[in-house]
Write a protein that holds these residues in place. Structure first.
Motif, mmCIF file in Angstrom:
data_model
loop_
_atom_site.group_PDB
_atom_site.id
_atom_site.type_symbol
_atom_site.label_atom_id
_atom_site.label_comp_id
_atom_site.label_asym_id
_atom_site.label_seq_id
_atom_site.Cartn_x
_atom_site.Cartn_y
_atom_site.Cartn_z
ATOM 1 N N VAL A 272 -7.631 1.568 5.734
ATOM 2 C CA VAL A 272 -6.757 0.998 4.703
ATOM 3 C C VAL A 272 -5.308 1.284 5.090
ATOM 4 C CG1 VAL A 272 -6.129 1.011 2.275
ATOM 5 C CG2 VAL A 272 -8.513 1.355 2.944
ATOM 6 N N PRO A 273 -4.549 0.248 5.462
ATOM 7 C CA PRO A 273 -3.162 0.465 5.856
ATOM 8 C C PRO A 273 -2.269 0.713 4.642
ATOM 9 C CG PRO A 273 -3.671 -1.862 5.935
ATOM 10 C CD PRO A 273 -4.948 -1.160 5.595
ATOM 11 N N THR A 274 -1.138 1.316 4.873
ATOM 12 C CA THR A 274 -0.111 1.471 3.846
ATOM 13 C C THR A 274 1.109 0.668 4.266
ATOM 14 O OG1 THR A 274 0.785 3.473 4.883
ATOM 15 C CG2 THR A 274 -0.912 3.762 3.202
ATOM 16 N N TYR A 275 1.932 0.320 3.278
ATOM 17 C CA TYR A 275 3.054 -0.576 3.543
ATOM 18 C C TYR A 275 4.355 0.009 2.995
ATOM 19 C CZ TYR A 275 -0.914 -3.765 4.006
ATOM 20 O OH TYR A 275 -2.093 -4.344 4.364
ATOM 21 N N SER A 276 5.420 -0.350 3.649
ATOM 22 C CA SER A 276 6.744 -0.005 3.149
ATOM 23 C C SER A 276 7.724 -1.087 3.565
ATOM 24 C CB SER A 276 7.190 1.364 3.679
ATOM 25 O OG SER A 276 7.176 1.395 5.093
ATOM 26 N N LEU A 277 8.786 -1.218 2.787
ATOM 27 C CA LEU A 277 9.883 -2.134 3.102
ATOM 28 C C LEU A 277 11.088 -1.321 3.538
ATOM 29 C CD1 LEU A 277 9.668 -4.649 0.100
ATOM 30 C CD2 LEU A 277 8.867 -5.003 2.444
ATOM 31 N N GLU A 278 11.752 -1.795 4.569
ATOM 32 C CA GLU A 278 12.943 -1.125 5.075
ATOM 33 C C GLU A 278 14.122 -2.089 4.974
ATOM 34 O OE1 GLU A 278 10.504 1.588 8.342
ATOM 35 O OE2 GLU A 278 11.830 -0.002 9.034
ATOM 36 N N PHE A 279 15.216 -1.612 4.390
ATOM 37 C CA PHE A 279 16.409 -2.433 4.184
ATOM 38 C C PHE A 279 17.557 -1.838 4.998
ATOM 39 C CE2 PHE A 279 13.727 -2.776 0.464
ATOM 40 C CZ PHE A 279 13.742 -4.131 0.172
ATOM 41 N N ASP A 280 18.249 -2.700 5.753
ATOM 42 C CA ASP A 280 19.309 -2.197 6.623
ATOM 43 C C ASP A 280 20.300 -3.315 6.923
ATOM 44 O OD1 ASP A 280 20.751 -0.434 8.192
ATOM 45 O OD2 ASP A 280 19.012 0.225 9.347
ATOM 46 N N ALA B 39 2.373 -9.539 14.183
ATOM 47 C CA ALA B 39 3.382 -9.568 13.126
ATOM 48 C C ALA B 39 3.265 -10.846 12.312
ATOM 49 C CB ALA B 39 4.772 -9.443 13.737
ATOM 50 N N GLY B 40 2.964 -11.949 12.992
ATOM 51 C CA GLY B 40 2.863 -13.231 12.300
ATOM 52 C C GLY B 40 1.732 -13.276 11.299
ATOM 53 N N SER B 41 0.674 -12.514 11.540
ATOM 54 C CA SER B 41 -0.477 -12.538 10.627
ATOM 55 C C SER B 41 -0.145 -11.920 9.278
ATOM 56 C CB SER B 41 -1.659 -11.796 11.250
ATOM 57 O OG SER B 41 -1.399 -10.408 11.341
ATOM 58 N N LEU B 42 0.949 -11.171 9.211
ATOM 59 C CA LEU B 42 1.347 -10.564 7.943
ATOM 60 C C LEU B 42 1.988 -11.587 7.007
ATOM 61 C CD1 LEU B 42 2.892 -7.223 9.258
ATOM 62 C CD2 LEU B 42 0.621 -7.584 8.293
ATOM 63 N N ALA B 43 2.472 -12.699 7.576
ATOM 64 C CA ALA B 43 3.086 -13.774 6.786
ATOM 65 C C ALA B 43 4.127 -13.221 5.815
ATOM 66 C CB ALA B 43 2.010 -14.562 6.031
ATOM 67 N N PHE B 44 4.974 -12.338 6.319
ATOM 68 C CA PHE B 44 6.005 -11.701 5.497
ATOM 69 C C PHE B 44 7.066 -12.722 5.123
ATOM 70 C CE2 PHE B 44 9.786 -8.619 5.541
ATOM 71 C CZ PHE B 44 9.615 -8.310 4.201
ATOM 72 N N PRO C 50 3.068 0.982 -3.461
ATOM 73 C CA PRO C 50 1.811 1.581 -3.930
ATOM 74 C C PRO C 50 0.610 1.022 -3.178
ATOM 75 C CG PRO C 50 3.185 0.869 -5.778
ATOM 76 C CD PRO C 50 3.813 0.306 -4.534
ATOM 77 N N ALA C 51 -0.439 1.813 -3.070
ATOM 78 C CA ALA C 51 -1.654 1.387 -2.367
ATOM 79 C C ALA C 51 -2.195 0.094 -2.961
ATOM 80 C CB ALA C 51 -2.709 2.489 -2.450
ATOM 81 N N GLY C 52 -2.590 -0.807 -2.085
ATOM 82 C CA GLY C 52 -3.159 -2.075 -2.512
ATOM 83 C C GLY C 52 -2.131 -3.125 -2.909
ATOM 84 N N THR C 53 -0.853 -2.804 -2.794
ATOM 85 C CA THR C 53 0.202 -3.732 -3.186
ATOM 86 C C THR C 53 0.599 -4.625 -2.019
ATOM 87 O OG1 THR C 53 1.075 -2.163 -4.803
ATOM 88 C CG2 THR C 53 2.556 -3.918 -4.073
ATOM 89 N N PHE D 106 9.266 -10.040 -2.465
ATOM 90 C CA PHE D 106 8.807 -10.008 -1.085
ATOM 91 C C PHE D 106 7.277 -10.013 -1.085
ATOM 92 C CE2 PHE D 106 12.916 -7.865 -1.214
ATOM 93 C CZ PHE D 106 13.620 -8.603 -0.257
ATOM 94 N N ASN D 107 6.689 -10.939 -0.326
ATOM 95 C CA ASN D 107 5.233 -11.097 -0.268
ATOM 96 C C ASN D 107 4.734 -10.993 1.171
ATOM 97 O OD1 ASN D 107 4.429 -12.014 -3.123
ATOM 98 N ND2 ASN D 107 6.142 -13.360 -2.648
ATOM 99 N N PHE D 108 3.483 -10.590 1.335
ATOM 100 C CA PHE D 108 2.871 -10.543 2.664
ATOM 101 C C PHE D 108 1.359 -10.490 2.515
ATOM 102 C CE2 PHE D 108 4.048 -6.343 1.205
ATOM 103 C CZ PHE D 108 2.920 -5.579 1.412
ATOM 104 N N LYS D 109 0.660 -10.709 3.621
ATOM 105 C CA LYS D 109 -0.795 -10.637 3.630
ATOM 106 C C LYS D 109 -1.235 -9.260 4.111
ATOM 107 C CE LYS D 109 -1.610 -15.580 4.413
ATOM 108 N NZ LYS D 109 -2.221 -16.604 5.305
ATOM 109 N N ALA D 110 -2.461 -8.911 3.727
ATOM 110 C CA ALA D 110 -2.997 -7.623 4.134
ATOM 111 C C ALA D 110 -3.136 -7.559 5.652
ATOM 112 C CB ALA D 110 -4.344 -7.388 3.472
ATOM 113 N N ALA D 111 -2.831 -6.405 6.203
ATOM 114 C CA ALA D 111 -2.947 -6.203 7.641
ATOM 115 C C ALA D 111 -4.370 -5.774 7.989
ATOM 116 C CB ALA D 111 -1.947 -5.142 8.104
ATOM 117 N N SER D 112 -5.020 -6.519 8.884
ATOM 118 C CA SER D 112 -6.378 -6.180 9.308
ATOM 119 C C SER D 112 -6.329 -5.554 10.695
ATOM 120 C CB SER D 112 -7.250 -7.433 9.333
ATOM 121 O OG SER D 112 -8.523 -7.135 9.862
#
Length: 364
Positions: free
Chosen positions: A66-74, A28-33, A94-97, A54-60
């Motif tokens: 190629v991973p996909t990303y989403s933000l969850e708000f709660d 999780a830390g490698s994402l630098a969210f 979106p892909a690549g974002t 909101f910024n983060f690094k690509a997940a390897s």
């Protein structure tokens, strides 16, 4: 020798191919969210500005995927237990974002309309980044998603929706604003032919009361005036005259039926703390602020009240499930009694100046 060389070549070739397909989930830390701000206060002035990114690094995942990303708000209270994050608002990126920026209007809508956070007060928002590997077939991936979470303080505001309106244009000596203004509008909260609002008619300079016309906000060439009787309108008539005046009026108009009705009103607070009296706790209209106010009102936590008018419940206001003020009188008889959360002496304000759909109240 030739066979041996081919075997070695095939062995190393297979080994190389295999190594590129080994899945190594990132931490999780490698994402630098991270978020660009730790807190944000929203208002109409911030609607067109970027208020948070909101910024983060690509997940390897250690493989050619190629991973996909989403933000969850709660809400923080919903982020633990068996149903953790079950009520989250999910925003797929979106892909690549690798970032997501929010304008104030969009972020406020997410907070106030989707998460139903209280407006005008600070709440803690939980945000979770989800990185996952999706199957091309659409099937659920066997690779577990990676999450990274953070929190921030948010203070959304109640945005006023600009409904279609009939704008009051004063006649005779009654001077009214030249542009759409609170206190001088009837609005169509259902975006149909029916308009409602509350008008303070302070003068007695027209036949039977204040003189005015109603101008459509959708088409300024449509000006509604006198239709021959006190309850009818016409697009070619003169001034409307609502009486008695001076008076504070609940006004309903139908531009298809070309009808208009009006009822003089005075508001009261009726609830557990005054034995549900419809006359003992009046609100006083302030013509400058265009609000009804009752000061030094004793309220008790756990009890409820309702805004009533004219000594009864035919014109009354409660709240809906989200806490928004709603009409609860005849003939609909809906709504929920307004809950009291603290015991003390309060000033209660009822604001009906922005037209139907934007009525508000406060207890401070």
């Amino acid at each position: 020798m030739i066979y041996t060389f081919l075997f070695i070549s095939l062995f190393f070739g297979c080994k190389k191919d295999a190594s590129t397909n080994i899945i190594t989930p990132p931490t999780a830390g490698s994402l630098a969210f991270k978020t660009s701000v730790s807190s944000v206060v929203l208002s109409a002035a911030t609607d067109a500005s970027t208020v948070v990114t909101f910024n983060f690094k690509a997940a390897s995942f250690g493989a050619n995927v190629v991973p996909t990303y989403s933000l969850e708000f709660d809400l923080p209270a919903d982020t633990s237990g068996a149903n953790a994050w079950a009520n989250a608002v999910i925003v797929k990126l979106p892909a690549g974002t690798l970032s997501k920026a929010y304008l104030g209007s969009d972020f406020n809508s997410l907070l106030a309309n989707q998460l139903l956070l209280p407006t005008g007060t600070v709440s803690t928002l939980a945000i979770r980044l989800k990185a996952e590997v999706n199957q091309n077939t659409g099937a659920v991936s066997v690779i577990k998603p990676i999450y990274s979470s953070l929190t921030m303080a948010v203070n959304p505001y109640k945005a006023t929706i600009e409904y279609p309106a009939l704008i009051v244009k004063g006649g005779n000596s009654w001077k009214t604003p030249t542009v759409r203004s609170n206190g001088f509008v009837l609005t169509s909260s259902k975006f149909n032919s029916k308009y409602e609002g509350y008008l303070n008619l302070p003068n007695a300079d027209g036949y039977g009361g204040d003189a005015f016309q109603l101008v459509s906000s959708k088409d300024a060439t449509k000006v509604y005036g006198w239709g021959g009787t006190a309850t009818t309108m016409n697009l070619t008539g003169g001034n409307l005259y609502l009486s008695p005046s001076p008076a504070y009026m609940k006004v309903n108009a139908d531009v298809d039926a070309l009808t208009i009705t009006y009822t003089p009103v005075k508001f009261f607070i009726s609830g557990d703390d005054n034995g549900w009296s419809t006359s003992s706790t009046p609100l006083v209209y302030n013509a400058t602020t265009m609000k009804w106010v009752a000061a030094n009102v004793s309220l008790t936590a756990g009890k409820t009240f309702v805004f009533t008018a004219n000594g009864g419940y035919d014109i009354s206001y409660k709240v809906d499930a989200t806490g928004a003020l709603v009409y609860s009188g005849a003939p609909t008889w809906g709504g929920i009694n307004i809950p009291i959360t603290k015991t003390g002496i309060f000033t209660i304000t009822l604001d009906l100046s922005a037209g139907d759909g934007n009525y508000t109240y406060s207890v401070k």
